[in-house]
Design a protein around this motif. Sequence first.
Motif, PDB file in Angstrom:
ATOM      1  N   SER A   1      -5.966   4.071   1.527  1.00 49.40           N
ATOM      2  CA  SER A   1      -6.898   2.956   1.620  1.00 49.40           C
ATOM      3  C   SER A   1      -6.325   1.667   1.055  1.00 49.40           C
ATOM      4  CB  SER A   1      -8.176   3.297   0.854  1.00 49.40           C
ATOM      5  OG  SER A   1      -8.747   4.479   1.340  1.00 49.40           O
ATOM      6  N   ALA A   2      -6.931   0.557   1.448  1.00 45.96           N
ATOM      7  CA  ALA A   2      -6.561  -0.754   0.918  1.00 45.96           C
ATOM      8  C   ALA A   2      -6.962  -0.830  -0.550  1.00 45.96           C
ATOM      9  CB  ALA A   2      -7.253  -1.855   1.710  1.00 45.96           C
ATOM     10  N   SER A   3      -6.097  -1.404  -1.359  1.00 47.77           N
ATOM     11  CA  SER A   3      -6.399  -1.546  -2.783  1.00 47.77           C
ATOM     12  C   SER A   3      -7.220  -2.803  -3.075  1.00 47.77           C
ATOM     13  CB  SER A   3      -5.098  -1.576  -3.591  1.00 47.77           C
ATOM     14  OG  SER A   3      -4.257  -2.612  -3.122  1.00 47.77           O
TER      15      SER A   3
ATOM     16  N   VAL B   1      -9.291  -5.931   6.215  1.00 48.82           N
ATOM     17  CA  VAL B   1      -9.675  -4.694   5.537  1.00 48.82           C
ATOM     18  C   VAL B   1     -10.389  -5.039   4.238  1.00 48.82           C
ATOM     19  CG1 VAL B   1      -7.906  -3.183   6.487  1.00 48.82           C
ATOM     20  CG2 VAL B   1      -7.396  -4.489   4.447  1.00 48.82           C
TER      21      VAL B   1
ATOM     22  N   ILE C   1      -0.572  -5.757   2.791  1.00 48.72           N
ATOM     23  CA  ILE C   1      -1.707  -6.631   3.101  1.00 48.72           C
ATOM     24  C   ILE C   1      -1.538  -7.963   2.373  1.00 48.72           C
ATOM     25  CG2 ILE C   1      -3.299  -4.730   3.562  1.00 48.72           C
ATOM     26  CD1 ILE C   1      -4.525  -5.176   0.823  1.00 48.72           C
TER      27      ILE C   1
ATOM     28  N   ASP D   1      -9.343  -6.418  -0.835  1.00 46.68           N
ATOM     29  CA  ASP D   1      -9.708  -7.055   0.432  1.00 46.68           C
ATOM     30  C   ASP D   1      -8.518  -7.868   0.922  1.00 46.68           C
ATOM     31  OD1 ASP D   1     -12.236  -6.072  -0.075  1.00 46.68           O
ATOM     32  OD2 ASP D   1     -13.115  -8.028  -0.547  1.00 46.68           O
TER      33      ASP D   1
ATOM     34  N   ILE E   1       0.875  -1.171   0.000  1.00 49.29           N
ATOM     35  CA  ILE E   1       0.000   0.000   0.000  1.00 49.29           C
ATOM     36  C   ILE E   1       0.915   1.224   0.000  1.00 49.29           C
ATOM     37  CG2 ILE E   1      -1.839   1.233   1.189  1.00 49.29           C
ATOM     38  CD1 ILE E   1      -2.592  -1.621   0.136  1.00 49.29           C
TER      39      ILE E   1
ATOM     40  N   GLU F   1     -11.614  -3.632   0.356  1.00 48.77           N
ATOM     41  CA  GLU F   1     -11.132  -2.720  -0.677  1.00 48.77           C
ATOM     42  C   GLU F   1     -11.669  -1.317  -0.404  1.00 48.77           C
ATOM     43  OE1 GLU F   1     -11.168  -2.285  -5.543  1.00 48.77           O
ATOM     44  OE2 GLU F   1     -12.101  -4.009  -4.609  1.00 48.77           O
TER      45      GLU F   1
ATOM     46  N   ILE G   1      -4.102  -7.048   7.182  1.00 44.82           N
ATOM     47  CA  ILE G   1      -2.901  -6.232   7.363  1.00 44.82           C
ATOM     48  C   ILE G   1      -1.763  -7.119   7.866  1.00 44.82           C
ATOM     49  CG2 ILE G   1      -1.869  -4.286   8.619  1.00 44.82           C
ATOM     50  CD1 ILE G   1      -4.043  -3.231   6.906  1.00 44.82           C
TER      51      ILE G   1
ATOM     52  N   ILE H   1      -6.731   2.728   5.859  1.00 45.16           N
ATOM     53  CA  ILE H   1      -5.716   2.122   6.718  1.00 45.16           C
ATOM     54  C   ILE H   1      -5.072   3.194   7.595  1.00 45.16           C
ATOM     55  CG2 ILE H   1      -3.495   0.905   6.766  1.00 45.16           C
ATOM     56  CD1 ILE H   1      -4.380  -0.439   4.116  1.00 45.16           C
TER      57      ILE H   1
ATOM     58  N   LYS I   1      -5.771   1.245  11.356  1.00 50.43           N
ATOM     59  CA  LYS I   1      -5.798  -0.223  11.419  1.00 50.43           C
ATOM     60  C   LYS I   1      -4.526  -0.747  12.072  1.00 50.43           C
ATOM     61  CE  LYS I   1      -9.698  -0.777   9.354  1.00 50.43           C
ATOM     62  NZ  LYS I   1     -10.823  -1.407  10.033  1.00 50.43           N
TER      63      LYS I   1
END
Length: 73
Positions: A44-46, A25, A71, A48, A6, A27, A51, A31, A19
Motif C-alpha cells: 500500500s501507499a505510505s 492514491v 509516489i 497520499d 514504496i 494513504e 504514482i 498499489i 494502480k
Amino acid sequence: MAKVDIKTEITGNVWKIEKAVGDNVAEEEVILILESMKMEIPVSASEDGVILEILVAEGETVTEGSVVARIEV
C-alpha cells in the motif's frame, strides 16, 4: 514535491498491479498485491500522492525491502 519509495515487507511474486502511473492514491490504498506462501499480501501507499513509477511487472519475484513503486507527495 517529494518522492517516496514504496517497498515490500516480504519476499514474493507480484501477483497483480492495481494502480498505474499517474493514478492518485490515498494513504494505505493498495498499489499492488504480492503472492507469498499461497497468501495475498497487499503493498500500500505510505502517504497520499500520485504514482510516478511502477518498477515491477506482474509475475516478477521481489525480495523483502525491494522498491516496487514511487509516489510523489
